[in-house]
Scaffold this active site. Structure first.
Site, PDB file in Angstrom:
ATOM      1  N   SER A 144       0.833  -1.195   0.000  1.00 52.85           N
ATOM      2  CA  SER A 144       0.000   0.000   0.000  1.00 52.85           C
ATOM      3  C   SER A 144       0.880   1.262   0.000  1.00 52.85           C
ATOM      4  CB  SER A 144      -0.950  -0.044   1.194  1.00 52.85           C
ATOM      5  OG  SER A 144      -1.907   0.983   1.121  1.00 52.85           O
ATOM      6  N   ASP A 265      -9.960  -3.401  -5.374  1.00 48.11           N
ATOM      7  CA  ASP A 265      -9.239  -2.551  -4.428  1.00 48.11           C
ATOM      8  C   ASP A 265      -9.880  -1.164  -4.400  1.00 48.11           C
ATOM      9  OD1 ASP A 265      -7.381  -0.946  -3.056  1.00 48.11           O
ATOM     10  OD2 ASP A 265      -5.686  -2.122  -3.784  1.00 48.11           O
ATOM     11  N   HIS A 295      -8.045  -4.657  -1.199  1.00 50.69           N
ATOM     12  CA  HIS A 295      -6.746  -3.995  -1.068  1.00 50.69           C
ATOM     13  C   HIS A 295      -5.733  -4.851  -0.315  1.00 50.69           C
ATOM     14  CE1 HIS A 295      -3.955  -0.662  -0.783  1.00 50.69           C
ATOM     15  NE2 HIS A 295      -3.948  -0.734   0.535  1.00 50.69           N
TER      16      HIS A 295
END
Length: 329
Positions: A144, A265, A295
Site C-alpha cells: 500500500s 481494491d 486492497h
C-alpha cells in the site's frame, strides 16, 4: 420480602495481546519455525522501532526489507507477511515507518515522504551491508503506502543495492474518491504551514475498504497501534504530490519487479501496478491482477485467496534468487 441485589453487567474481556491470541510471543514464533527480535534504531530523524524474523533452521536464501501501509505498523497482522517469507528461508527485517506504530514522529504525519523513506532506508542499508547478509540477494517489499515509500527508497539507493522489488497493492495512483480536495489543500496552505499537521481531512474509512474477510477486519481494527484519527493535511498533500512524482519516474526502475493488485481494491487503484509494469525499464517484471480481491491481499482476504497470492510471491522470489544468486555488495 427483601429485594434481590442486582449485579453490574459483566465487562467485556480484554482483547488478546496479539492477533493470534494469548500464546506467548516466543512460543508462537517458535511454532512458526522462526525467531523474532525487536529493537530501536537511531537515525538523524528519530528512533525507528524495528523487527527481524529469522528462520530457525536451514540456510538463509536472501533478505527482505518490508514496509507497511498507512496507519499500520510492523507488528499485529502485517507480520503475517514477514512470517510467511521467513518460513520460506528468508531473513526478514521490518520497521515502523516514521510517525507510525512505535517509531518517533507525529502520528501518521507524512509531510516529507523523502525523509520518511530515508529514515527507513538507513536501517535497511545498515542490515543489508552487515557481514551476515552483504553477499545475499536483497529485496525491498512494500504494501500500500509502504509501496510508495519503498519506491522512494529505491530511488534514493546506490545502483546494485537491491536485487528486486516486491509490491502488494502499492499506492502509486490514488482513486478519484480518495483524492484530497485541492481547494481544501490550497485553503490550508494559506496558513503558511501551520495547518500541515492538523488531522482535518475527510476520513474515507480506509480499513473497511481494504479488508474483505469480516473476521480479519475485526482483528485488524483491534490493533492497539493502528492510527484511527482523520488524515493530516500535510500527509494528504504529500501523498498527492509523491504519487504524481513516481508515476513520472517509473522508467527509472531497472531491477526485477513483482507487483500485485486486486480488481476490487477501493484504496489504491489497480492502475498503480499496471502503470509500473508498463513503464518500468526492467527486463524482468511481473504483474499479477487478482479478480475480485480487495486492497489487503495477504492480511484481509479469505485464506484460500491469501494462499494464491503467497504462492505467486514465493515462486517469484525463489526463482530470482536462483537466477541472480549471491553477489558481492
Amino acid at each position: 420480602m427483601p429485594s434481590e441485589a442486582t449485579s453490574a453487567p459483566a465487562s467485556p474481556p480484554p482483547p488478546p495481546p496479539n492477533f493470534w491470541g494469548d500464546m506467548p510471543e516466543e512460543e508462537y514464533y517458535t511454532s512458526q519455525g522462526l525467531r523474532n527480535t525487536k529493537s530501536y534504531f537511531e537515525t538523524p530523524n528519530g528512533k525507528l522501532f524495528t523487527q527481524s524474523f529469522l528462520p530457525l533452521d536451514g540456510e538463509i536464501k536472501g533478505t527482505v526489507y518490508m514496509s507497511h501501509g498507512y496507519g499500520s505498523d510492523s507488528s499485529w497482522m502485517f507480520q503475517k507477511i514477514c512470517i510467511s517469507f521467513s518460513t520460506w528461508g528468508y531473513a526478514v527485517f521490518a520497521a515502523d515507518l516514521l510517525g507510525h506504530g512505535r517509531s518517533d514522529g507525529i502520528r501518521c504525519y507524512m509531510g516529507d515522504m523523502e525523509k520518511v523513506a530515508a529514515t527507513s532506508l538507513a536501517f535497511f542499508k545498515h542490515v543489508r551491508f552487515s557481514d551476515p547478509y552483504k553477499n545475499l540477494p536483497a529485496f525491498l517489499f512494500g504494501e500500500s503506502m509502504g509501496g510508495l515509500v519503498t519506491l522512494l527508497m529505491y530511488f534514493q539507493s546506490e545502483p546494485d543495492t537491491w536485487t528486486g522489488l516486491i509490491f502488494t497493492a502499492p499506492l502509486f495512483v490514488i482513486p478519484e474518491d480518495m483524492k484530497p480536495s485541492k481547494p481544501h489543500l490550497f485553503a490550508y496552505g494559506l496558513l503558511f504551514g501551520l495547518a500541515d499537521t492538523w488531522a482535518a481531512m475527510p476520513d474515507n474509512k480506509i480499513v473497511g475498504k481494504a479488508i474483505k474477510d469480516p473476521v480479519k477486519l475485526k482483528i485488524i481494527a483491534s490493533n492497539p497501534q493502528r492510527y484511527t484519527g482523520k488524515p493530516r493535511v500535510g500527509t494528504m498533500r504529500e501523498l498527492l504530490r509523491k504519487t504524481e512524482y513516481v508515476q513520472e519516474n517509473f522508467g527509472r526502475v531497472t531491477i526485477p519487479v513483482f507487483t500485485a493488485h486486486g480488481t476490487a481494491d477501493g484504496v489504491s487503484c489497480p492502475t498503480s501496478s499496471k502503470l509500473l509494469y508498463e513503464r518500468a525499464s526492467s527486463t524482468d517484471k511481473t504483474l499479477k491482477i487478482y479478480e475480485g480481491m480487495y486492497h489487503s491481499l495477504i492480511q484481509g482476504e479469505p485464506d484460500e485467496n491469501v494462499e494464491i497470492v503467497l504462492k505467486d510471491m514465493r515462486e517469484w522470489i525463489d526463482e530470482r534468487v536462483k537466477r541472480y544468486g549471491s553477489k558481492t555488495a
